[in-house]
Design an enzyme around this catalytic site. Structure first.
Site, short mmCIF file in Angstrom:
data_model
loop_
_atom_site.label_atom_id
_atom_site.label_comp_id
_atom_site.label_asym_id
_atom_site.label_seq_id
_atom_site.Cartn_x
_atom_site.Cartn_y
_atom_site.Cartn_z
N LYS A 1 57.04 45.76 43.34
CA LYS A 1 57.37 47.12 42.87
C LYS A 1 56.83 48.19 43.81
CE LYS A 1 55.35 46.72 38.81
NZ LYS A 1 54.91 45.32 38.73
N ARG B 1 54.55 50.66 29.94
CA ARG B 1 54.17 49.25 29.92
C ARG B 1 54.18 48.67 28.51
NH1 ARG B 1 51.18 48.95 35.12
NH2 ARG B 1 50.20 46.95 35.31
N ARG C 1 48.70 39.32 48.38
CA ARG C 1 48.10 40.63 48.10
C ARG C 1 46.57 40.52 47.96
NH1 ARG C 1 50.19 43.84 42.91
NH2 ARG C 1 48.41 43.04 41.78
N ARG D 1 41.87 44.24 46.23
CA ARG D 1 41.67 45.03 45.00
C ARG D 1 40.67 44.35 44.08
NH1 ARG D 1 47.41 46.43 42.44
NH2 ARG D 1 46.22 45.96 40.57
N ARG E 1 46.72 40.44 32.99
CA ARG E 1 47.82 41.37 33.24
C ARG E 1 49.18 40.69 33.07
NH1 ARG E 1 44.83 42.72 37.77
NH2 ARG E 1 46.49 42.84 39.31
P1 ADP Z 1 49.52 45.39 38.45
O1 ADP Z 1 51.00 45.69 38.57
O2 ADP Z 1 49.08 44.32 39.39
O3 ADP Z 1 49.07 45.13 37.07
P2 ADP Z 1 48.85 48.23 38.66
O4 ADP Z 1 48.35 48.88 39.89
O5 ADP Z 1 50.20 48.60 38.17
O6 ADP Z 1 48.73 46.67 38.96
O7 ADP Z 1 47.83 48.47 37.45
C1 ADP Z 1 46.46 48.23 37.58
C2 ADP Z 1 45.77 48.48 36.25
O8 ADP Z 1 45.89 49.87 35.90
C3 ADP Z 1 46.32 47.74 35.05
O9 ADP Z 1 45.78 46.44 34.92
C4 ADP Z 1 45.85 48.64 33.89
O10 ADP Z 1 44.46 48.45 33.62
C5 ADP Z 1 46.01 50.01 34.48
N1 ADP Z 1 47.36 50.56 34.19
C6 ADP Z 1 48.35 50.81 35.07
N2 ADP Z 1 49.44 51.29 34.45
C7 ADP Z 1 49.13 51.35 33.13
C8 ADP Z 1 49.83 51.73 31.97
N3 ADP Z 1 51.10 52.17 32.03
N4 ADP Z 1 49.19 51.66 30.78
C9 ADP Z 1 47.93 51.24 30.69
N5 ADP Z 1 47.22 50.84 31.74
C10 ADP Z 1 47.79 50.88 32.95
#
Ligand code: ADP
Length: 191
Positions: free
Chosen positions: A17, A92, A131, A137, A148
């Protein structure tokens, strides 16, 4: 090509993404709004928001909906987001998609498309491994990744049907290299 395109990009962790969003943001001249990136920046800068969310992120849990939606709507209200945007990582779950619908209505805006990136699970696993090696990260450790992926399956996947019913969903095969997938996305949203 100039934007005025309001897009959501969806798909499991590791499907690409982030890379695709970067390309689309450049092509359509719209900001790439990644909730994860905004949270990580706030954590790095030790802001109040960063302090509030870091424990959730470390564990791979969702940040509370209220906090997340407020942050997203604040970002979508900035001047550079008035001619379109690509939302990566939001919504999400069902509550967040309801929040977004209400915000769009209130602000007289609409979604143009929801892009769903698809790849088989072996490829996704190998992209996550890559990654981990390249980005370092702190939430890319096995337990947090598993959490996740479980949340994705349980809470995010149901949104696919929701957007399909609205006629907004565009499924795209994400198994090629980045330019190939970018081309497929453009075809899916411009047709
Ligand atoms: P990934 O796609 O690998 O899960 P992201 O960078 O999208 O990584 O998200 C990292 C973290 O940020 C998530 O595990 C969550 O804790 C938080 N996060 C991101 N987007 C949301 C969301 N829409 N709602 C709640 N928490 C979020």
């Amino acid at each position: 090509m100039k934007g005025k395109m309001n897009l959501i990009i969806m798909g499991p962790q590791g499907v690409g993404k982030g890379a695709q969003s970067e390309d689309l943001a450049r092509i359509y001249d719209i900001p790439h709004i990644s909730t994860g990136e905004i949270f990580r920046k706030n954590i790095a800068e030790k802001t109040d928001l960063g302090k509030k969310v870091s424990a959730y992120i470390e564990k791979g849990e969702l940040v509370p909906d209220e906090v997340t939606s407020e942050m997203v709507f604040d970002r979508l209200s900035q001047p550079d987001a008035q001619n379109g945007w690509i939302l990566d990582g939001y919504p999400r779950n069902a509550k967040q998609s309801e929040d977004l619908d209400k915000w769009l209505k209130k602000n007289d805006k609409k979604l143009d498309a929801v892009i769903l990136l698809e790849a088989d699970s072996a490829l996704i696993a190998s992209r996550i491994q890559k990654r981990i090696r390249e980005e370092g990260r702190s939430d890319d450790k096995p337990e947090a990744i598993a959490e996740r992926l479980a949340i994705y399956a349980r809470e995010t996947k149901p949104l696919i049907d929701y957007y399909a019913q609205k006629g907004l969903l565009r499924k795209v095969d994400a198994q090629g290299d980045v330019p190939t997938v970018t081309k497929a996305i453009r075809k899916a949203i411009e047709n």
